[in-house]
Scaffold this motif. Sequence first.
Motif, PDB file in Angstrom:
ATOM      1  N   LYS A 104      10.804   9.205 -15.123  1.00 16.78           N
ATOM      2  CA  LYS A 104       9.510  10.611 -15.312  1.00 16.78           C
ATOM      3  C   LYS A 104       8.760  10.722 -16.389  1.00 16.78           C
ATOM      4  O   LYS A 104       7.750  11.233 -16.222  1.00 16.78           O
ATOM      5  CB  LYS A 104      10.843  11.746 -15.950  1.00 16.78           C
ATOM      6  N   SER A 105       8.538   9.514 -16.414  1.00 13.13           N
ATOM      7  CA  SER A 105       7.385   8.970 -17.576  1.00 13.13           C
ATOM      8  C   SER A 105       6.219   9.561 -16.787  1.00 13.13           C
ATOM      9  O   SER A 105       6.076   8.441 -14.904  1.00 13.13           O
ATOM     10  CB  SER A 105       7.184   7.296 -17.802  1.00 13.13           C
ATOM     11  N   ILE A 106       4.787   9.603 -16.406  1.00 11.36           N
ATOM     12  CA  ILE A 106       3.349   9.431 -16.359  1.00 11.36           C
ATOM     13  C   ILE A 106       3.271   8.492 -15.812  1.00 11.36           C
ATOM     14  O   ILE A 106       2.706   8.599 -14.128  1.00 11.36           O
ATOM     15  CB  ILE A 106       2.056  10.259 -17.094  1.00 11.36           C
ATOM     16  N   LEU A 107       3.494   6.811 -16.236  1.00  7.87           N
ATOM     17  CA  LEU A 107       2.960   5.915 -15.492  1.00  7.87           C
ATOM     18  C   LEU A 107       3.786   5.751 -14.632  1.00  7.87           C
ATOM     19  O   LEU A 107       3.635   4.906 -13.785  1.00  7.87           O
ATOM     20  CB  LEU A 107       3.082   4.391 -16.621  1.00  7.87           C
ATOM     21  N   SER A 108       5.594   5.976 -14.531  1.00  3.66           N
ATOM     22  CA  SER A 108       6.108   6.026 -13.374  1.00  3.66           C
ATOM     23  C   SER A 108       6.030   6.622 -12.245  1.00  3.66           C
ATOM     24  O   SER A 108       6.017   6.631 -11.303  1.00  3.66           O
ATOM     25  CB  SER A 108       7.459   6.119 -13.650  1.00  3.66           C
ATOM     26  N   ILE A 109       5.538   7.419 -12.817  1.00  2.40           N
ATOM     27  CA  ILE A 109       4.976   8.744 -11.335  1.00  2.40           C
ATOM     28  C   ILE A 109       3.636   8.165 -10.616  1.00  2.40           C
ATOM     29  O   ILE A 109       3.749   8.300  -9.606  1.00  2.40           O
ATOM     30  CB  ILE A 109       5.169  10.280 -11.528  1.00  2.40           C
ATOM     31  N   LEU A 110       2.555   7.342 -11.036  1.00  2.00           N
ATOM     32  CA  LEU A 110       1.746   7.189 -10.831  1.00  2.00           C
ATOM     33  C   LEU A 110       2.009   5.892 -10.125  1.00  2.00           C
ATOM     34  O   LEU A 110       1.506   5.770  -8.665  1.00  2.00           O
ATOM     35  CB  LEU A 110       0.798   6.811 -11.735  1.00  2.00           C
ATOM     36  N   ILE A 111       2.891   4.985 -10.510  1.00  5.12           N
ATOM     37  CA  ILE A 111       3.161   3.306 -10.054  1.00  5.12           C
ATOM     38  C   ILE A 111       3.769   4.310  -8.143  1.00  5.12           C
ATOM     39  O   ILE A 111       4.053   3.552  -7.628  1.00  5.12           O
ATOM     40  CB  ILE A 111       4.207   2.651 -10.809  1.00  5.12           C
ATOM     41  N   GLU A 112       4.586   5.441  -8.770  1.00  2.00           N
ATOM     42  CA  GLU A 112       5.038   5.470  -7.907  1.00  2.00           C
ATOM     43  C   GLU A 112       4.531   6.030  -6.036  1.00  2.00           C
ATOM     44  O   GLU A 112       4.850   5.765  -4.886  1.00  2.00           O
ATOM     45  CB  GLU A 112       6.855   7.052  -8.288  1.00  2.00           C
ATOM     46  N   PHE A 113       3.428   6.967  -6.376  1.00  2.00           N
ATOM     47  CA  PHE A 113       2.293   7.494  -5.463  1.00  2.00           C
ATOM     48  C   PHE A 113       1.703   6.364  -5.142  1.00  2.00           C
ATOM     49  O   PHE A 113       1.463   6.484  -4.168  1.00  2.00           O
ATOM     50  CB  PHE A 113       1.487   8.460  -7.084  1.00  2.00           C
ATOM     51  N   LEU A 114       1.700   5.282  -5.713  1.00  2.00           N
ATOM     52  CA  LEU A 114       0.482   3.844  -4.999  1.00  2.00           C
ATOM     53  C   LEU A 114       1.893   3.668  -4.345  1.00  2.00           C
ATOM     54  O   LEU A 114       1.121   2.394  -3.415  1.00  2.00           O
ATOM     55  CB  LEU A 114       0.574   3.178  -6.358  1.00  2.00           C
ATOM     56  N   LEU A 115       3.179   3.437  -4.658  1.00  2.00           N
ATOM     57  CA  LEU A 115       3.745   2.566  -3.375  1.00  2.00           C
ATOM     58  C   LEU A 115       3.967   3.431  -2.838  1.00  2.00           C
ATOM     59  O   LEU A 115       4.116   3.153  -1.555  1.00  2.00           O
ATOM     60  CB  LEU A 115       5.133   2.040  -4.258  1.00  2.00           C
ATOM     61  N   PHE A 116       4.158   4.539  -2.489  1.00  2.00           N
ATOM     62  CA  PHE A 116       3.758   6.080  -1.493  1.00  2.00           C
ATOM     63  C   PHE A 116       2.962   5.794  -0.265  1.00  2.00           C
ATOM     64  O   PHE A 116       3.327   5.358   0.887  1.00  2.00           O
ATOM     65  CB  PHE A 116       3.814   6.848  -1.634  1.00  2.00           C
ATOM     66  N   MET A 117       1.429   5.385  -1.549  1.00  2.43           N
ATOM     67  CA  MET A 117       0.434   4.919  -0.531  1.00  2.43           C
ATOM     68  C   MET A 117       0.675   3.757   0.632  1.00  2.43           C
ATOM     69  O   MET A 117      -0.271   4.228   1.389  1.00  2.43           O
ATOM     70  CB  MET A 117      -1.091   5.475  -1.276  1.00  2.43           C
ATOM     71  N   GLY A 118       0.742   3.469  -0.036  1.00  9.25           N
ATOM     72  CA  GLY A 118       1.000   1.720   0.323  1.00  9.25           C
ATOM     73  C   GLY A 118       2.122   2.083   1.460  1.00  9.25           C
ATOM     74  O   GLY A 118       1.616   1.434   2.673  1.00  9.25           O
ATOM     75  N   ALA A 119       3.317   2.575   1.145  1.00 10.55           N
ATOM     76  CA  ALA A 119       4.232   2.795   2.449  1.00 10.55           C
ATOM     77  C   ALA A 119       3.302   2.984   3.717  1.00 10.55           C
ATOM     78  O   ALA A 119       4.204   3.076   4.811  1.00 10.55           O
ATOM     79  CB  ALA A 119       5.557   3.511   2.209  1.00 10.55           C
ATOM     80  N   ILE A 120       2.605   4.190   3.439  1.00 11.06           N
ATOM     81  CA  ILE A 120       1.880   4.778   4.840  1.00 11.06           C
ATOM     82  C   ILE A 120       0.448   4.336   5.233  1.00 11.06           C
ATOM     83  O   ILE A 120       0.201   4.342   6.250  1.00 11.06           O
ATOM     84  CB  ILE A 120       0.890   6.382   3.850  1.00 11.06           C
ATOM     85  N   ALA A 121      -0.144   3.747   4.516  1.00 11.16           N
ATOM     86  CA  ALA A 121      -1.199   2.283   4.586  1.00 11.16           C
ATOM     87  C   ALA A 121      -0.327   1.396   5.754  1.00 11.16           C
ATOM     88  O   ALA A 121      -0.452   1.256   6.732  1.00 11.16           O
ATOM     89  CB  ALA A 121      -1.036   1.586   3.855  1.00 11.16           C
ATOM     90  N   LEU A 122       1.311   0.806   5.433  1.00  9.86           N
ATOM     91  CA  LEU A 122       1.698   0.123   6.317  1.00  9.86           C
ATOM     92  C   LEU A 122       2.042   1.002   7.510  1.00  9.86           C
ATOM     93  O   LEU A 122       1.863   0.342   8.585  1.00  9.86           O
ATOM     94  CB  LEU A 122       3.045  -0.153   5.352  1.00  9.86           C
ATOM     95  N   PHE A 123       2.902   1.824   7.067  1.00  8.50           N
ATOM     96  CA  PHE A 123       2.774   3.175   8.334  1.00  8.50           C
ATOM     97  C   PHE A 123       2.278   2.860   9.455  1.00  8.50           C
ATOM     98  O   PHE A 123       2.117   3.469  10.765  1.00  8.50           O
ATOM     99  CB  PHE A 123       3.439   4.226   8.226  1.00  8.50           C
ATOM    100  N   PHE A 124       0.527   3.197   9.027  1.00  3.68           N
ATOM    101  CA  PHE A 124      -0.427   3.553   9.993  1.00  3.68           C
ATOM    102  C   PHE A 124      -1.259   2.746  10.169  1.00  3.68           C
ATOM    103  O   PHE A 124      -2.157   2.737  10.457  1.00  3.68           O
ATOM    104  CB  PHE A 124      -1.081   4.538   9.240  1.00  3.68           C
ATOM    105  N   HIS A 125      -0.562   1.162   9.919  1.00  7.86           N
ATOM    106  CA  HIS A 125      -1.076   0.187  10.253  1.00  7.86           C
ATOM    107  C   HIS A 125      -2.709  -0.398  10.167  1.00  7.86           C
ATOM    108  O   HIS A 125      -3.796  -0.565  10.113  1.00  7.86           O
ATOM    109  CB  HIS A 125      -1.848  -0.151  11.678  1.00  7.86           C
ATOM    110  N   LEU A 126      -3.070   0.573   8.514  1.00 13.73           N
ATOM    111  CA  LEU A 126      -4.022   0.372   7.621  1.00 13.73           C
ATOM    112  C   LEU A 126      -4.297  -1.204   6.585  1.00 13.73           C
ATOM    113  O   LEU A 126      -6.066  -0.920   6.361  1.00 13.73           O
ATOM    114  CB  LEU A 126      -4.314   1.229   6.821  1.00 13.73           C
ATOM    115  N   ILE A 127      -3.232  -1.387   6.580  1.00 17.43           N
ATOM    116  CA  ILE A 127      -3.709  -2.777   6.324  1.00 17.43           C
ATOM    117  C   ILE A 127      -3.790  -4.016   7.217  1.00 17.43           C
ATOM    118  O   ILE A 127      -2.903  -4.399   7.207  1.00 17.43           O
ATOM    119  CB  ILE A 127      -2.664  -3.330   5.047  1.00 17.43           C
TER     120      ILE A 127
END
Length: 274
Positions: A60-83
Amino acid sequence: MWITLAFSLVFLSWKKNFAFLLLIVVLISALFEGFITLYAIGILLVFFCIGIIHKYYNYKSILSILIEFLLFMGAIALFFHLITGFNNPKILDKVLTGSQSSLYSMYFNLDKSIVPFVLILALPTLFYTKPIKHQTWWKWLILSLSIPILLGIAVLLGGLKLEFALPSWIWQFILANLFFVSLAEETLFRGYIQKRLNDFIGSIPALLITAVLFGLIHYHGGYLLIVFATLAGLIYGIAWMWSGRIWISTFFHFGLNLIHLLFFTYPAYQPHFQ
């Protein structure tokens, strides 16, 4: 290699460490076979390191939320073949399942297959959640019957036609569609997006919004496919809500795709094909 990748995804829901070990074997094999570059492996290593950091912080910490968001964006990038650095092999190139079907190509998408691994680093409960409510068997029967009904509606609207097919490449289709398509899409849309929306705005709004988002990613097939995919997304979302299990919604997803392939024009009806 691809069979090993499928096994790694099977074990991911209950033997996480072993699943990641199998993924390492897959990535090494993929590197030698030219399906991935060192650059892409480096990006995946960054995701893994971020996930390790995430594990040791209060969720529930701010840093944890930011890290989770970064991982989610990484998953989106993989999903749409952006990497860059993934060389997904084309397994089928403009094949026909029947005389009334449109041309169909299929890839074994390594990048999209890694989406569940990235998301489980962001959300450890990705595969399991508390069901909204335990449902009776007849409600599950109705939900199951909604799949052929939806395909029948697509026929009435002119998007599909009845056409039986049993292509020689069906086992490749099953492998790719179950593990590299359906599971990847379900972990992203139901396991993560619907789960997180459900936490903030409630189950019904989360179901509807996720279904619409799922429909919109099918924009390349036109408005009819968007509507069809949105309705399918409602079915998958309800299956997830009732069961609390990603594999249940994945089997609904894969079941629709398999019935579509076997009994209807796939991927669409092509009336003027020469």
